[in-house]
Design a protein around this motif. Structure first.
Motif, PDB file in Angstrom:
ATOM      1  N   VAL A  80       0.825  -1.210   0.000  1.00  0.00           N
ATOM      2  CA  VAL A  80       0.000   0.000   0.000  1.00  0.00           C
ATOM      3  C   VAL A  80       0.861   1.263   0.000  1.00  0.00           C
ATOM      4  O   VAL A  80       0.534   2.247  -0.647  1.00  0.00           O
ATOM      5  CB  VAL A  80      -0.974  -0.009   1.208  1.00  0.00           C
ATOM      6  CG1 VAL A  80      -1.805   1.250   1.240  1.00  0.00           C
ATOM      7  CG2 VAL A  80      -1.883  -1.218   1.123  1.00  0.00           C
ATOM      8  N   LEU A 236      -3.274   7.012   4.540  1.00  0.00           N
ATOM      9  CA  LEU A 236      -3.782   5.642   4.454  1.00  0.00           C
ATOM     10  C   LEU A 236      -5.018   5.533   5.332  1.00  0.00           C
ATOM     11  O   LEU A 236      -5.138   6.222   6.337  1.00  0.00           O
ATOM     12  CB  LEU A 236      -2.745   4.635   4.960  1.00  0.00           C
ATOM     13  CG  LEU A 236      -1.354   4.633   4.343  1.00  0.00           C
ATOM     14  CD1 LEU A 236      -0.584   3.430   4.833  1.00  0.00           C
ATOM     15  CD2 LEU A 236      -1.423   4.626   2.830  1.00  0.00           C
ATOM     16  N   ARG A 250      -5.997   0.970   2.752  1.00  0.00           N
ATOM     17  CA  ARG A 250      -6.050   1.630   1.455  1.00  0.00           C
ATOM     18  C   ARG A 250      -5.238   2.888   1.492  1.00  0.00           C
ATOM     19  O   ARG A 250      -5.191   3.553   2.526  1.00  0.00           O
ATOM     20  CB  ARG A 250      -7.470   2.128   1.174  1.00  0.00           C
ATOM     21  CG  ARG A 250      -8.384   1.176   0.569  1.00  0.00           C
ATOM     22  CD  ARG A 250      -9.753   1.830   0.457  1.00  0.00           C
ATOM     23  NE  ARG A 250     -10.771   0.811   0.516  1.00  0.00           N
ATOM     24  CZ  ARG A 250     -11.108   0.060  -0.521  1.00  0.00           C
ATOM     25  NH1 ARG A 250     -10.556   0.269  -1.683  1.00  0.00           N
ATOM     26  NH2 ARG A 250     -11.999  -0.888  -0.396  1.00  0.00           N
ATOM     27  N   ALA A 251      -4.673   3.279   0.348  1.00  0.00           N
ATOM     28  CA  ALA A 251      -4.021   4.582   0.261  1.00  0.00           C
ATOM     29  C   ALA A 251      -5.019   5.551  -0.363  1.00  0.00           C
ATOM     30  O   ALA A 251      -5.569   5.286  -1.426  1.00  0.00           O
ATOM     31  CB  ALA A 251      -2.763   4.483  -0.595  1.00  0.00           C
ATOM     32  N   THR A 259      -2.238   4.687  -5.542  1.00  0.00           N
ATOM     33  CA  THR A 259      -3.308   4.851  -4.562  1.00  0.00           C
ATOM     34  C   THR A 259      -4.400   3.811  -4.749  1.00  0.00           C
ATOM     35  O   THR A 259      -5.424   3.877  -4.090  1.00  0.00           O
ATOM     36  CB  THR A 259      -3.962   6.238  -4.682  1.00  0.00           C
ATOM     37  OG1 THR A 259      -4.328   6.432  -6.034  1.00  0.00           O
ATOM     38  CG2 THR A 259      -3.053   7.335  -4.217  1.00  0.00           C
ATOM     39  N   GLU A 261      -3.869   0.395  -4.596  1.00  0.00           N
ATOM     40  CA  GLU A 261      -3.556  -0.913  -4.015  1.00  0.00           C
ATOM     41  C   GLU A 261      -4.238  -1.059  -2.662  1.00  0.00           C
ATOM     42  O   GLU A 261      -4.418  -0.076  -1.942  1.00  0.00           O
ATOM     43  CB  GLU A 261      -2.044  -1.044  -3.800  1.00  0.00           C
ATOM     44  CG  GLU A 261      -1.230  -1.024  -5.077  1.00  0.00           C
ATOM     45  CD  GLU A 261      -1.335  -2.314  -5.862  1.00  0.00           C
ATOM     46  OE1 GLU A 261      -1.937  -3.275  -5.339  1.00  0.00           O
ATOM     47  OE2 GLU A 261      -0.829  -2.353  -6.992  1.00  0.00           O
ATOM     48  N   ILE A 262      -4.611  -2.290  -2.322  1.00  0.00           N
ATOM     49  CA  ILE A 262      -5.122  -2.501  -0.970  1.00  0.00           C
ATOM     50  C   ILE A 262      -4.279  -3.554  -0.263  1.00  0.00           C
ATOM     51  O   ILE A 262      -3.677  -4.416  -0.904  1.00  0.00           O
ATOM     52  CB  ILE A 262      -6.613  -2.921  -0.939  1.00  0.00           C
ATOM     53  CG1 ILE A 262      -6.817  -4.268  -1.630  1.00  0.00           C
ATOM     54  CG2 ILE A 262      -7.509  -1.862  -1.535  1.00  0.00           C
ATOM     55  CD1 ILE A 262      -8.197  -4.865  -1.348  1.00  0.00           C
TER      56      ILE A 262
END
Ligand code: TYD
Ligand code: MG
Length: 463
Positions: A80, A236, A250-251, A259, A261-262
């Protein structure tokens, strides 16, 4: 000399007023406006304003250094942040109380400390003994993390400046910090902003990575001034459903990475455990063979993720039928229902519609339209969908299906989890070979016809 005019700041959104009022015009909250003395920058009496210092301007071309990163040892966290904490950067971590922010950061600090880096954990909320207790529960009591229970930013910065530069500093939480530099009560917007500023300055000067924990308000915003979100390098958010064990990181903003990606974690009795294959987790409690469920082959950033959409369509007893969605956008549901009505002859005006993303995950991709539609039609007709099929594709207002990105990755993940068939938009086909049998569709009506042909009940039947 004119007297300095008092200013009144909304503690929720940071709007400034010349006089007190009960309701903030900016955010509509009541009783959030408090008096604060604005710390205006002006030269001291009798001293001339400082002349600006001249600095060198640089061209765009030149040596570019990859931001030096420090892996946290927690792969889901590194995914993340974009590959680890960046030196001299400041990260804000928000989330509901009790979601596991402190747990995550103690685990990250301990992992770094065990690698031989100096990691400092400053709690403004809990006593050292409480943090120790948590570390013991996590089995990390032996990690050489440096602990403190402090709230004065000046004291914290002075302490951190002693000895070797820490590689990671956790401040839990920014709302409990206060600084002498501003004249306002602890917890106010001005204090939060002032404390964040001082800690950001420390990070930039020392090269330490600083993580600020931020509380969230009841509507999910990070409490305090929005401006803190603009000041930090990354924001985040740690999310989860109360009744589920898994947590999603999360971002929301990231100056040094993606931003979308999880990171997926599971809260266990001994802390947060990484979930390397989230699809398995989200499909683990599938209700096979009942109508109204469809598996969506989604993407979260660069990672494919399979989740189950569950729908319930039932004749309504109300004048205005109910529409309830959990985990998906309700506007998107309205759109899919309108397309089903206008282009596929599926009349749901007299039905209550409930849609749920299993496991409490929140899906934002338009590619989920097809899976949602499949679940809805399946529930309406009473025809269960094949348990080994996945669905993805965007539905346009004309009833046509639009291709979505990353079809091969979605199909690969489906194949990996044992799915045999996929329903997808026409033009997505042929992008690479796959073990999954694909059925390509051009319009949503094809899917409706396919499901209805196996249905015990007729589509559009009103009763
Ligand atoms: P915490 O990290 O204190 O949350 P936050 O800092 O976001 O407020 O986590 C608190 C919750 O996590 C609490 O309800 C207990 C639970 N928990 C576990 O289930 N297992 C654990 O090992 C730990 C440390 C906490
Ligand atoms: Mg906490």
């Amino acid at each position: 000399m004119s007297k300095r005019a008092p200013s009144f700041t909304c503690q929720n959104c940071g709007a400034v007023y010349g006089r007190w009022q009960g309701k903030c015009d900016g955010c509509g909250e009541w009783n959030t406006i408090a008096e604060e003395t604005a710390g205006l920058a002006r030269p001291l009496p009798g001293r001339a304003a400082r002349k600006g210092r001249v600095f060198a301007l640089e061209p765009l071309t030149g040596e570019t250094l990859e931001a030096p990163r420090l892996g946290s040892g927690i792969a889901e966290l590194d995914r993340v942040t974009g590959g680890g904490f960046v030196r001299g950067s400041v990260l804000l971590l928000g989330g509901d109380p009790g979601i596991g922010k402190s747990t995550l950061l103690v685990q990250a600090a301990a992992a770094l400390a065990r690698e031989g880096h100096r990691a400092v954990y400053v709690s403004g909320e809990e006593a050292v003994a409480q943090v120790r207790l948590r570390a013991e529960r996590l089995g990390l009591a032996s990690a050489p993390v440096q602990l403190a229970s402090e709230t004065s930013v000046e004291d914290i910065v002075a302490t951190l400046s002693q000895g070797p530069t820490p590689r990671l500093v956790v401040i839990d939480s920014i709302q409990t910090m206060w600084t002498d530099a501003v004249d306002a009560a602890p917890g106010t917007v001005t204090q939060v902003r002032g404390s964040a500023q001082a800690l950001i300055r420390f990070a930039k000067q020392s090269g330490a990575a600083v993580i600020l924990v931020g509380h969230v308000t009841k509507d999910g915003q990070i409490a305090g001034p929005r401006v803190v979100e603009h000041m930090v390098d990354a924001v985040l958010s740690f999310e989860g459903e109360g009744s589920h064990q898994f947590r999603i990181l999360r971002a929301l903003k990231n100056r040094f990475g993606p931003t979308d990606e999880i990171g997926v974690f599971e809260m266990t009795g001994s802390g947060l455990r990484e979930v390397a294959n989230p699809s398995e987790l989200f499909l683990s409690e599938r209700d096979l063979g009942s109508p109204g469920t469809a598996v969506f082959a989604g993407m979260e950033g660069s990672r494919p993720l399979l989740v189950e959409f569950q729908a319930l369509v039932a004749p309504s007893t109300l004048g205005t039928p109910r529409r309830a969605v959990v985990g998906w956008d309700s506007n998107r549901l309205s759109m899919v229902l309108a397309v089903l009505d206008a282009h596929c002859g599926v009349r749901l005006g007299g039905h209550d519609v409930y849609l749920n993303v299993a496991g409490g995950l929140r899906i934002a991709e338009p590619a989920a339209d097809l899976a949602a539609a499949a679940a809805l039609i399946s529930s309406l007709t009473g025809a269960p969908l094949a348990a080994d099929s996945v669905y993805f594709g965007e539905v346009s207002l004309s009833g046509a299906l639009r291709p979505v990105s990353h079809s091969p990755a979605r199909l690969k993940e489906a194949a990996k989890l044992g799915f045999m068939a996929a329903f997808l938009p026409e033009s997505a086909r042929g992008e690479g070979e796959s073990a999954v049998r694909t059925t390509s569709l051009t319009i949503l009506a094809q899917l409706v016809a396919d499901i209805a042909s196996r249905a015990p009940r007729k589509v559009g039947q009103d009763s």
